[in-house]
Motif scaffolding. Sequence first.
Motif, PDB file in Angstrom:
ATOM      1  N   GLY A 127      11.882   9.522  -2.611  1.00 30.51           N
ATOM      2  CA  GLY A 127      10.778  10.397  -2.560  1.00 30.51           C
ATOM      3  C   GLY A 127      10.145  11.387  -3.318  1.00 30.51           C
ATOM      4  N   SER A 128      10.841  11.275  -4.816  1.00 29.48           N
ATOM      5  CA  SER A 128      10.450  12.027  -5.902  1.00 29.48           C
ATOM      6  C   SER A 128       9.584  11.038  -6.936  1.00 29.48           C
ATOM      7  CB  SER A 128      11.564  12.675  -6.708  1.00 29.48           C
ATOM      8  OG  SER A 128      11.951  11.686  -7.457  1.00 29.48           O
ATOM      9  N   ARG A 129      10.236   9.511  -6.133  1.00 28.45           N
ATOM     10  CA  ARG A 129       9.705   8.238  -7.704  1.00 28.45           C
ATOM     11  C   ARG A 129       8.136   8.298  -6.658  1.00 28.45           C
ATOM     12  NH1 ARG A 129      13.787   4.725  -9.291  1.00 28.45           N
ATOM     13  NH2 ARG A 129      12.119   2.985  -9.156  1.00 28.45           N
ATOM     14  N   ALA A 130       7.770   8.319  -5.607  1.00 29.79           N
ATOM     15  CA  ALA A 130       6.728   7.549  -4.420  1.00 29.79           C
ATOM     16  C   ALA A 130       5.945   8.408  -5.083  1.00 29.79           C
ATOM     17  CB  ALA A 130       7.308   7.956  -3.419  1.00 29.79           C
ATOM     18  N   ASP A 131       6.453  10.330  -5.423  1.00 26.94           N
ATOM     19  CA  ASP A 131       5.814  11.099  -5.301  1.00 26.94           C
ATOM     20  C   ASP A 131       4.562  10.897  -6.724  1.00 26.94           C
ATOM     21  OD1 ASP A 131       5.638  12.361  -3.244  1.00 26.94           O
ATOM     22  OD2 ASP A 131       7.723  14.052  -3.864  1.00 26.94           O
ATOM     23  N   SER A 132       6.115  10.291  -7.420  1.00 28.20           N
ATOM     24  CA  SER A 132       5.802  10.307  -9.595  1.00 28.20           C
ATOM     25  C   SER A 132       4.383   8.936  -9.037  1.00 28.20           C
ATOM     26  CB  SER A 132       6.850   9.225 -10.096  1.00 28.20           C
ATOM     27  OG  SER A 132       7.297  10.607  -9.880  1.00 28.20           O
ATOM     28  N   ILE A 133       4.966   7.905  -8.696  1.00 30.49           N
ATOM     29  CA  ILE A 133       3.522   7.014  -8.498  1.00 30.49           C
ATOM     30  C   ILE A 133       2.330   7.436  -7.766  1.00 30.49           C
ATOM     31  CG2 ILE A 133       3.120   4.650  -6.951  1.00 30.49           C
ATOM     32  CD1 ILE A 133       6.426   4.539  -7.116  1.00 30.49           C
ATOM     33  N   LEU A 134       2.510   7.997  -6.611  1.00 33.65           N
ATOM     34  CA  LEU A 134       1.629   8.759  -6.167  1.00 33.65           C
ATOM     35  C   LEU A 134       0.254   9.806  -6.996  1.00 33.65           C
ATOM     36  CD1 LEU A 134       0.116   8.990  -2.960  1.00 33.65           C
ATOM     37  CD2 LEU A 134       1.134  11.467  -2.464  1.00 33.65           C
ATOM     38  N   HIS A 136       0.970  -1.311  -0.214  1.00 30.87           N
ATOM     39  CA  HIS A 136      -0.109   0.003   0.064  1.00 30.87           C
ATOM     40  C   HIS A 136       0.487   1.647   0.292  1.00 30.87           C
ATOM     41  CE1 HIS A 136      -3.262  -2.421   1.748  1.00 30.87           C
ATOM     42  NE2 HIS A 136      -4.066  -1.824   0.834  1.00 30.87           N
ATOM     43  N   ASP A 137       1.534   1.481   0.537  1.00 36.30           N
ATOM     44  CA  ASP A 137       3.032   1.657   0.556  1.00 36.30           C
ATOM     45  C   ASP A 137       3.892   2.813  -1.043  1.00 36.30           C
ATOM     46  OD1 ASP A 137       4.787   3.927   1.659  1.00 36.30           O
ATOM     47  OD2 ASP A 137       5.779   2.655   2.912  1.00 36.30           O
ATOM     48  N   VAL A 138       3.180   3.835  -0.614  1.00 40.89           N
ATOM     49  CA  VAL A 138       4.007   4.485  -2.461  1.00 40.89           C
ATOM     50  C   VAL A 138       5.203   4.503  -2.286  1.00 40.89           C
ATOM     51  CG1 VAL A 138       2.751   5.820  -3.715  1.00 40.89           C
ATOM     52  CG2 VAL A 138       3.910   6.794  -1.179  1.00 40.89           C
ATOM     53  N   LYS A 139       6.128   4.512  -1.019  1.00 37.67           N
ATOM     54  CA  LYS A 139       7.879   4.981  -0.831  1.00 37.67           C
ATOM     55  C   LYS A 139       8.303   3.278  -0.687  1.00 37.67           C
ATOM     56  CE  LYS A 139       8.796   8.159   2.369  1.00 37.67           C
ATOM     57  NZ  LYS A 139       9.307   8.794   3.814  1.00 37.67           N
ATOM     58  N   VAL A 140       7.312   2.316  -0.946  1.00 45.02           N
ATOM     59  CA  VAL A 140       7.950   1.224  -0.740  1.00 45.02           C
ATOM     60  C   VAL A 140       7.598   0.771  -2.046  1.00 45.02           C
ATOM     61  CG1 VAL A 140       7.678  -1.930  -0.534  1.00 45.02           C
ATOM     62  CG2 VAL A 140       7.141  -0.059   1.609  1.00 45.02           C
ATOM     63  N   ALA A 141       6.747   1.443  -3.148  1.00 48.11           N
ATOM     64  CA  ALA A 141       6.420   0.380  -3.979  1.00 48.11           C
ATOM     65  C   ALA A 141       7.976   1.768  -5.522  1.00 48.11           C
ATOM     66  CB  ALA A 141       5.828   0.919  -4.790  1.00 48.11           C
ATOM     67  N   ALA A 142       7.826   2.014  -4.487  1.00 50.74           N
ATOM     68  CA  ALA A 142       9.038   3.611  -5.239  1.00 50.74           C
ATOM     69  C   ALA A 142      10.263   2.176  -5.487  1.00 50.74           C
ATOM     70  CB  ALA A 142       9.530   4.500  -4.581  1.00 50.74           C
ATOM     71  N   ARG A 143      10.215   1.576  -5.040  1.00 52.23           N
ATOM     72  CA  ARG A 143      12.119   1.049  -4.808  1.00 52.23           C
ATOM     73  C   ARG A 143      12.091  -0.180  -5.727  1.00 52.23           C
ATOM     74  NH1 ARG A 143      15.161   0.970   0.061  1.00 52.23           N
ATOM     75  NH2 ARG A 143      14.867   1.744   1.454  1.00 52.23           N
ATOM     76  N   ALA A 144      10.210  -0.180  -6.908  1.00 45.35           N
ATOM     77  CA  ALA A 144      10.432  -1.501  -7.642  1.00 45.35           C
ATOM     78  C   ALA A 144      10.189  -1.044  -9.526  1.00 45.35           C
ATOM     79  CB  ALA A 144       9.008  -1.811  -7.429  1.00 45.35           C
ATOM     80  N   SER A 145      10.869  -1.534 -10.505  1.00 47.50           N
ATOM     81  CA  SER A 145      10.798  -0.551 -11.254  1.00 47.50           C
ATOM     82  C   SER A 145       9.448  -0.910 -12.464  1.00 47.50           C
ATOM     83  CB  SER A 145      11.710  -1.915 -12.325  1.00 47.50           C
ATOM     84  OG  SER A 145      12.057  -2.674 -12.547  1.00 47.50           O
ATOM     85  N   ARG A 146       8.975  -2.051 -11.556  1.00 44.82           N
ATOM     86  CA  ARG A 146       7.846  -1.371 -12.474  1.00 44.82           C
ATOM     87  C   ARG A 146       6.389  -2.062 -11.965  1.00 44.82           C
ATOM     88  NH1 ARG A 146       4.592  -6.084 -16.412  1.00 44.82           N
ATOM     89  NH2 ARG A 146       6.676  -7.268 -15.279  1.00 44.82           N
ATOM     90  N   VAL A 147       5.432  -0.739 -11.381  1.00 41.84           N
ATOM     91  CA  VAL A 147       4.408  -1.113 -10.905  1.00 41.84           C
ATOM     92  C   VAL A 147       3.285  -1.009 -11.792  1.00 41.84           C
ATOM     93  CG1 VAL A 147       2.788   0.513  -8.809  1.00 41.84           C
ATOM     94  CG2 VAL A 147       5.392   0.983  -9.389  1.00 41.84           C
TER      95      VAL A 147
END
Lengths: 253, 774
Positions: A238-245, A204-215
């Motif tokens: 942080g910025s990867r997480a923002d993009s996902i969000l 559920h956590d965008v910061k965790v998902a931000a570690r991936a190469s694909r979501v």
Amino acid sequence: MENLLTGKNIMKIFGEKGEEIKALDNVSVSISKGEFAAVMGASGGGKSTLLFALSGMDDITSGSVKFDGIELSGLNEKQLADIRRTKMGFIFQQPTMLKNLNLLDNIILPVAQNRAGMSAVQVKQKARMLMKKTGIDKLENRDITEVSGGQLQRAGICRALMSSPEILFADEPTGALNSKASEEIMDLLSEINNEGTAFLLVTHDVKVAARASRVLFMKDGIIISEMQLDKFNNHSIGSRADSILIHAQKIGI
Amino acid sequence: MYGKIIRNDIRRSKLITATIIIFIVLASLLTSLASALSIDLIGAIDNFMLQAKTPHYMQMHSGEVNLDRLAEFAAGQKNVEDYQVSEFLNIEGAEIGIGENTLAGSVQDNGLTVQNSGFDFLISLDGGIAIPSDGEIYVPVYYMREGIAHKGDEATICGIPFKVAGFIRDSQMNPAMISSKRFLVSRNDFEKIREFGRLENMIEFRFIDNSVPATNFETAYMDAGIEANGPSSITYALFKIANASTDGIMIAVLVLVSILVIIVTFLCIRFTLLAKIEEDYREIGVMKAIGMRVSDIKKLYLAKYGAIAAASSLLGFFISRILLQPLSDNIRLYMGKSESAFPALMGGLIGSAIIFIVITLYVNKVLSRFRKISAAQAIRFGAPREKSKSSNAFVLSKNQIFSCNTFLGIKDILSRKKLYITMFLVLVVSSFIMVVPQNIYNTILSRNFMTYMGIGSCYMRIDIQQTDDIPEKTSSIAAEMAQDKNISKYTVLTSLLFDMKLDDGTVKRLKVELGDHSLFPIQYSKGRAPESETEIALSKLNMDDLKKNTGDKITLIVDGQEKQFTICGIYSDITNGGRTAKAVFKSQRSDVLWSVIPVEFHDNSLTEIEIEKYRTLYPFAKVSNIDQYIDQSFGSTILAIRKVSYTSIAASVLLTILVTLLFMKMLVTKDRYPIAVLKSLGFTCAEIRKQYVVRSIFVLIFGVAIGTVLANTLGELIGVALISSFGASSFHFEVNPLFAYLFSPVVITACVYTATIFGISDIDLLLVSDHIKE
């Protein structure tokens, strides 16, 4: 990159006729060797069901799941268990440990049966090496009720890595942890991924998902969107997480 | 709300609830039956002996009785209410024919009598005092039970025809174990036959106050020199015990089985509750956390078990009412009805109620564990792990011996000993139930058994008693035996009455059997047989009376001189009233009470022929075939115990299967989570099943080993308690090793294995995703 895990037109239906719930509705997905994929979505969207279906832990209503080119539904229970034991690893939100074994015994459990080609001494060496790497090397004789949730989760990761799996399935691995412990665990998982182990991670956590190469984004049993994060390789977490969000909000999740 | 919770809970765990119901029903049924039967038996005996006006004291004598002296003696005894001399005309079994049957092979002393006028009445089956008309005969109910006589049969006694008019209950001689049986005829018929039989007199007394010890009366009787050449006197209490013995043993076995079933019931309830609590641990934690009081949480569980216990106990009680009828048939046949059926009904109801109350209290006690549950701990980790040193030392990473699955199986037992102790105890009980009755059966069946009851192991036995010139007659038989090439060994044992000087200076009479006691040895519960002329062995009853022990001394007056004897042994005796002694010294006296000659042959298949020979040669002697004697005296008991032992095997098999099945089902239900974990780690169902089989087998090995050892040790003590009702107070089990050490363990193992395989079949159906998914 070469495909490791391929799911095609997967249907998973719960409930009796007339009151059926489509937990997975014609889902197709593939994971490449060494890839780090994350699955996000609202609760009840089918994320965990997808993970269980792709790992062969849950049977599917229709469709196909192939691991390394082998159709899982065509395997018997023993062959399936063999793959699970030698080529797959699992990490769950609540660390699934056996209460009557100490931490070290819980970690070596998957290879205790046929040792994955190692000697008894090598098994212990590998377990201790992993425990050191995850920072729990002083806890090997501890009872599982005598350690913290974070330590237990690390032990779960050690256990999943004992057989050097080709893919790790993780269902909310940091869901029960505080942010510091969560970050440490994710650093560890990223490191493992860098060493060549593929990941399919539900979070559920965008910061965790931000570690991936694909979501992958799921809603009502359907993958409604996919986001490649390769282009953000040089960005901070942080910025990867923002993009996902932002993407998630765009597609209404 | 409780009703709904109970219904839901029962629906979810049908098998477990059904098993608990079965055990409570059984416990209630058996307890209710045992108490109702005991009350029924006691009531029936009291009623019967009241109706029959059983004598309070009876002495047999063959020969003339000085009636004037007797009248004078009776008048002088304040406690004597009434007395009479009842005649018993001993008739040779071959002279009695009933229908197609003859009593030629009977070891019973059969005889005729007429109905008494004052007391000691022979009661007909309709409960009245039987009065035969001329040509009519009333037959002991024993022969009806044995199927020898039927109402309306033609009978002949010494060639005189009779018609069987009915059957009689005899408060003195009813049981098979009492070796005399009275047939009732009219005075006219009795007189016709008088010359064909050997007359014995039964000198009988009724006391005003029966609570006064009969020993004082016995001393007065002996001192007055009233005739008494028959076997020892018998008292009211002994008649009562004899009447109770046959059905008493059945009730004793019922009580024993009830106790075991109750133990198993409690174990099952304890196990189920512990498992349920462990399963519901988190929920209990949550209930506590939201502020529910322990008493409220307990009520939820108590309501369920209380409802089950109440319904099952009541059901057990109703079934016991149905079973009471056939089981009390024997009591009714031999002793008639008790005065009122109400006490037995109440007894049964109370028995069932006790089961209900005890179970509810027990559940309440087990539930007190709720207090110990910490809400925080419960919510976070569920049920805590048992602290165990042996378990902590048993570590997978150091395991070199066992395969992983075997290791995990054993490890689980070490970590949850409290849980497995239930299965262990049930297996101990199962082995116990299977082996003990079989051991008792083997022991009674063995030739050796008679030696525990004061009878040397022989094949033929000649009794010379109630006749004159016993020494001379004995010598003539002994002389014939010395010439008999078929006889391998024999010995003459002569019983005489000696005066014994007690420590307080008073004199008591002691029956001493003289002769060589080494040829046909009996078992001594303590010490050994007398070897030197200054040694004496006493029977258990005498020892209890005299409050002496081995090594103590007693003084007898032998041939006019005081002689000291050292007590060298104690033995049990069922013969001659059980108060006897054995010694090897010689006496010149000729007033012998009786002689006994036990005989063994080179070829014991000749026994029947030899018996016939000695019967013909010496009609005055009682020649018995010991095997027949045992068979006729204990045959029905042996048969009953054999039935019990077969029933026990069935019960044990059922118990093992049911409890193992219940145990394994519950264990798998409880272990859903660890099973899912193992599956997720790549353990196959077959591997996980193996772990459960290892647990079963591991517990089985210990359970059966300890059960078998206990059956052969503690079981022996229970056997002693049961068999002592026959008069043998100390004996050792005759263990059939093939049964105890092979058959029984193999059967229990097969049951446990089969039940385990069925019990754990759910492992295959368990889905990982159902139990691990977040």
